[in-house]
Design a protein around this motif. Structure first.
Motif, PDB file in Angstrom:
ATOM      1  N   GLY A 189      75.873  20.289  61.726  1.00  0.00           N
ATOM      2  CA  GLY A 189      76.722  20.213  62.906  1.00  0.00           C
ATOM      3  C   GLY A 189      77.890  19.274  62.717  1.00  0.00           C
ATOM      4  O   GLY A 189      79.015  19.546  63.159  1.00  0.00           O
ATOM      5  N   LYS A 190      77.647  18.168  62.055  1.00  0.00           N
ATOM      6  CA  LYS A 190      78.733  17.219  61.795  1.00  0.00           C
ATOM      7  C   LYS A 190      79.766  17.822  60.853  1.00  0.00           C
ATOM      8  O   LYS A 190      80.975  17.634  61.039  1.00  0.00           O
ATOM      9  CB  LYS A 190      78.153  15.928  61.226  1.00  0.00           C
ATOM     10  N   ARG A 191      79.297  18.597  59.876  1.00  0.00           N
ATOM     11  CA  ARG A 191      80.251  19.287  58.989  1.00  0.00           C
ATOM     12  C   ARG A 191      81.061  20.314  59.784  1.00  0.00           C
ATOM     13  O   ARG A 191      82.262  20.490  59.541  1.00  0.00           O
ATOM     14  CB  ARG A 191      79.509  19.970  57.830  1.00  0.00           C
ATOM     15  N   LEU A 192      80.398  21.001  60.720  1.00  0.00           N
ATOM     16  CA  LEU A 192      81.086  21.998  61.540  1.00  0.00           C
ATOM     17  C   LEU A 192      82.198  21.354  62.361  1.00  0.00           C
ATOM     18  O   LEU A 192      83.309  21.901  62.451  1.00  0.00           O
ATOM     19  CB  LEU A 192      80.081  22.691  62.465  1.00  0.00           C
ATOM     20  N   ILE A 193      81.935  20.207  62.960  1.00  0.00           N
ATOM     21  CA  ILE A 193      82.954  19.545  63.787  1.00  0.00           C
ATOM     22  C   ILE A 193      84.157  19.162  62.928  1.00  0.00           C
ATOM     23  O   ILE A 193      85.318  19.370  63.332  1.00  0.00           O
ATOM     24  CB  ILE A 193      82.372  18.303  64.478  1.00  0.00           C
ATOM     25  N   ARG A 194      83.904  18.606  61.755  1.00  0.00           N
ATOM     26  CA  ARG A 194      85.014  18.219  60.872  1.00  0.00           C
ATOM     27  C   ARG A 194      85.827  19.443  60.455  1.00  0.00           C
ATOM     28  O   ARG A 194      87.065  19.396  60.393  1.00  0.00           O
ATOM     29  CB  ARG A 194      84.475  17.489  59.641  1.00  0.00           C
ATOM     30  N   ALA A 195      85.130  20.556  60.184  1.00  0.00           N
ATOM     31  CA  ALA A 195      85.840  21.772  59.782  1.00  0.00           C
ATOM     32  C   ALA A 195      86.665  22.326  60.939  1.00  0.00           C
ATOM     33  O   ALA A 195      87.798  22.799  60.739  1.00  0.00           O
ATOM     34  CB  ALA A 195      84.842  22.821  59.286  1.00  0.00           C
ATOM     35  N   CYS A 196      86.130  22.279  62.145  1.00  0.00           N
ATOM     36  CA  CYS A 196      86.896  22.735  63.311  1.00  0.00           C
ATOM     37  C   CYS A 196      88.137  21.872  63.504  1.00  0.00           C
ATOM     38  O   CYS A 196      89.222  22.385  63.813  1.00  0.00           O
ATOM     39  CB  CYS A 196      86.032  22.708  64.572  1.00  0.00           C
ATOM     40  N   ASN A 197      88.011  20.571  63.322  1.00  0.00           N
ATOM     41  CA  ASN A 197      89.182  19.689  63.387  1.00  0.00           C
ATOM     42  C   ASN A 197      90.213  20.089  62.344  1.00  0.00           C
ATOM     43  O   ASN A 197      91.413  20.152  62.633  1.00  0.00           O
ATOM     44  CB  ASN A 197      88.772  18.240  63.174  1.00  0.00           C
ATOM     45  N   ASP A 198      89.763  20.367  61.124  1.00  0.00           N
ATOM     46  CA  ASP A 198      90.695  20.737  60.053  1.00  0.00           C
ATOM     47  C   ASP A 198      91.420  22.041  60.367  1.00  0.00           C
ATOM     48  O   ASP A 198      92.619  22.186  60.074  1.00  0.00           O
ATOM     49  CB  ASP A 198      89.948  20.876  58.722  1.00  0.00           C
ATOM     50  N   LEU A 199      90.692  22.985  60.967  1.00  0.00           N
ATOM     51  CA  LEU A 199      91.265  24.298  61.276  1.00  0.00           C
ATOM     52  C   LEU A 199      91.958  24.335  62.636  1.00  0.00           C
ATOM     53  O   LEU A 199      92.514  25.364  63.017  1.00  0.00           O
ATOM     54  CB  LEU A 199      90.165  25.364  61.243  1.00  0.00           C
ATOM     55  N   LYS A 200      91.928  23.220  63.366  1.00  0.00           N
ATOM     56  CA  LYS A 200      92.513  23.136  64.714  1.00  0.00           C
ATOM     57  C   LYS A 200      91.830  24.111  65.672  1.00  0.00           C
ATOM     58  O   LYS A 200      92.479  24.770  66.488  1.00  0.00           O
ATOM     59  CB  LYS A 200      94.021  23.402  64.678  1.00  0.00           C
ATOM     60  N   ILE A 201      90.503  24.183  65.602  1.00  0.00           N
ATOM     61  CA  ILE A 201      89.700  24.983  66.518  1.00  0.00           C
ATOM     62  C   ILE A 201      89.160  24.070  67.608  1.00  0.00           C
ATOM     63  O   ILE A 201      88.610  23.003  67.315  1.00  0.00           O
ATOM     64  CB  ILE A 201      88.530  25.666  65.769  1.00  0.00           C
ATOM     65  N   VAL A 202      89.323  24.455  68.864  1.00  0.00           N
ATOM     66  CA  VAL A 202      88.735  23.700  69.974  1.00  0.00           C
ATOM     67  C   VAL A 202      87.228  23.609  69.786  1.00  0.00           C
ATOM     68  O   VAL A 202      86.567  24.600  69.474  1.00  0.00           O
ATOM     69  CB  VAL A 202      89.042  24.392  71.320  1.00  0.00           C
TER      70      VAL A 202
END
Length: 352
Positions: A189-202
């Motif tokens: 989940g923590k990796r998912l949040i960082r990836a969403c930040n990188d991709l500019k996904i809400v």
């Protein structure tokens, strides 16, 4: 007519469950559900988040959840985690339905990937649709599918619905209750949040439990956004946000979309649609007090919940606008709630 941007709806689930009727459901309207193209135009629905949601399989001997939620107190047992191999084909099918909606609409509906595209669609009189994911069951631990869905147009994602995923834990449907219901994000989940930040996904907080909310707030460099949530101080449901959470959202420059679901609006927690405007206004007043006028909007949950009779369906959005006017909200505040606050939050997240 006041144009409205809506933070959450579930029409894709209706299309997924009845694919042979999707022309009637979307293009002409079948007199059921909350959304279709003609009623969106009638109600001033100018854009919104369209959720990809994986339904849990029917459980033998499961209780009547609607009856439970009409007679608080209640606690609905969470369904089991859905495996990736089951979830991913369903999610791809729903993404395909969203793309079909664009093709079939003869230019009346457009999938958008930026605020500039949403605003261009509104200027052209075209309804804007943003691909959202409610629960990340279709995303693999290595996050390859996240990049694939992003390429398809995914711009908003909730790591969980109410059941657990490999990324974290959602809140159960319980009334009364608090969002402090279990552990926070997993390592995935923590990796998912960082990836969403990188991709500019809400990153959508609307189904996160309190520990997961805290983990996201500590990790994320983006505004904290709850696409369809209400105030726990008014209705003490596990799904609603505490004043402490609202303060964190405000400090981040984030956003809360008011959920129209009756169980999260009514002070008694009942599901019944037989209610006046008072619960809606109490929640909005509370959210505006704690978040400020620039951080509140609408997140209807159309086609995913019981809606107050005063709204009824998407054609009744202007009834809500009239109720806000009668309550004393001026035109500038109503425009913020209906449209520009969402544009600001998305711009701060997406960057364009």
């Amino acid at each position: 007519m006041q144009p409205v941007f809506d933070g959450h709806n579930d029409i894709l689930l209706r299309l997924q469950l009845q694919p042979r009727k999707r022309d009637q459901i979307w293009l002409t309207g079948e007199g059921r559900g909350h959304l279709d193209l003609p009623r969106m135009r009638q109600g001033g629905f100018a854009g919104g988040m369209f959720a990809i949601y994986i339904p849990s399989p029917p459980a033998p001997g499961a209780p009547d959840y609607d009856a439970l939620m009409d007679n608080p107190p209640y606690e609905v047992e969470l369904p089991a985690m859905i495996p990736l191999g089951v979830a991913q084909p369903v999610a791809l099918g729903m993404a395909g339905h969203l793309m079909w909606m664009e093709r079939a609409s003869d230019g009346a509906f457009r999938i958008c990937r930026s605020v500039a595209e949403i605003e261009a669609a509104r200027a052209a009189g075209v309804i804007a649709g943003v691909m959202h994911m409610e629960g990340a069951e279709a995303i693999d631990p290595d996050l390859d599918a996240l990049h694939a869905f992003h390429a398809m147009g995914l711009r908003s994602l909730g790591p969980v619905w109410s059941r657990p995923t490999i990324f974290g834990h959602g809140v159960p449907f319980r009334f009364p209750g608090t969002p402090d219901t279990g552990p926070g994000l997993t390592d995935a989940g923590k990796r998912l949040i960082r990836a969403c930040n990188d991709l500019k996904i809400v990153v959508d907080l609307s189904h996160m439990n309190e520990a997961g909310f805290n983990d996201i707030a500590a990790l994320s460099d983006a505004p904290l956004i709850a696409t369809h949530s209400n105030a726990h101080a008014v209705t003490p449901s596990t799904r609603n946000l505490t004043d402490r959470q609202l303060a964190m959202i405000r400090e981040s420059g984030g956003m809360v979309g008011l959920n129209f679901a009756t169980v999260f609006l009514r002070e008694d927690g009942k599901r019944s649609a037989d209610m006046g405007w008072e619960p809606v206004l109490r929640h909005l007043d509370h959210l505006i007090t704690h978040l400020g006028e620039d951080h509140v909007g609408f997140g209807s949950d159309f086609d995913g919940a019981e809606i107050p009779q005063g709204i009824g369906d998407v054609a009744g959005l202007q009834n809500l606008i009239a109720a806000l006017q009668a309550h004393g909200y001026d035109a500038a505040l109503i425009e913020k709630l209906a449209w520009s606050n969402w544009m600001g939050a998305l711009r701060r997240t997406w960057g364009a």
